[in-house]
Each structure stands twice: as structure tokens, then as C-alpha cells.
Scaffold this motif. Sequence first.
Motif: not given
Length: 192
Positions: A170-178, A180-181
Motif C-alpha cells: 500500500i505504501a509503495k502504491r501511494n508513493r507511486e501515486r504521489l 505521478n503529477p
Amino acid sequence: MSLQNVWHHRKVAENAKKACWICYKPTESVLITPDNKDFFYICTGHLSDRGFCQPDADEAAAAAARKKKEELDREIEIVKKEYEEKQKLKREKRKAKQKEKEKDKDKGKDGETNKTDEQEDKDDEKKKDDKIKELSQSKEKAQDDLGPRIFALQKNFHQMRLDRIRNAEIAKRNRERLSNPSNFPSPPSNLP
């Protein structure tokens, strides 16, 4: 993600010790899944704790084989020590006999005693070798029975590992989302 509750016990090098997952003491024991998806360092004392994990059913047989191997090693050491002690006593007896022979200078007795001493030495050497070979063969059989140590964690500890993996994903997915502009809203284009 489903993680099977099967863990193999491995050892790492002495200089690669890390903190135990439970007590934070440095340890070289590691529990790892067969597919290498998850691992953690654990003290060997915790591995014997039934509240933490239980060995696989086949593991009980492997533990018995290990005990048998240790007993065989002890027996081999005992046989070697006994042989060395016998040899030491024989050498001392020979020295005493040689001193007597020098005093007596009886050549007839001299030849007979040397032959019997040599025969006894050869017999003892053969007996020692036979015992060691026999014990070594049974030791090799016991070593063949040894396999990797396999454990199953108690359900609470297994769930903790699953939660840790899930939280990391979940933390990895959130970092990827943040990072991506395009995921952020754009500023308004209309002027008021």
C-alpha cells in the motif's frame, strides 16, 4: 496476496547478524519462505517456543536423526580416547619390559614378547578401525536423513507478517501515486 505459512530455517554468516524480530538481539538465524518473498531474523530460542512456531511433522523425524548423529559423534570420540589410553599404557609397559630385558639380556624371551606386543597392537588397531568405520557409516546414514528445518508460525504471528507485506505494498502504491503529477487536479483555467 496469500503467503503460505511455511518457513525454512537458515543460518547466515557470523558477520551478517541482525536484530531478532521479537527481542531485537543480534542473531544469525533466519526464517524464510520457500518462494523467498518474505524473511525475518529470529533467535533460536524463539524457534523452540510453541507459542511462536511449531516444527513441521517431518521435522520431528529430522530432529531425532540429529540427536542420533550427535550420539554417534560422542561414541566415536570415546572409542578414539580409549584407544589412545590403551596405546599409552602399552608404550609404558614396553619401556618397562625393555629395561628388564636390558638387565636380563635374555634373547629368547625378547623375540616372543615383541611378537605378542606387535600382534596386540595390530589387533587393537583393527578393532578401533572397525568400530570407527561402523560408527561412521551409521553417522553418514543419519546425515542423509537431515533436511532443512521447516516451521509453521502461529496464526497471530503469521497474520502480522501478512499485514506487514500488505502495508508495504500500500505504501509503495501511494508513493507511486504521489510521484505521478497527472493524479493531482489541475488549477482552474477560468478567471473569475
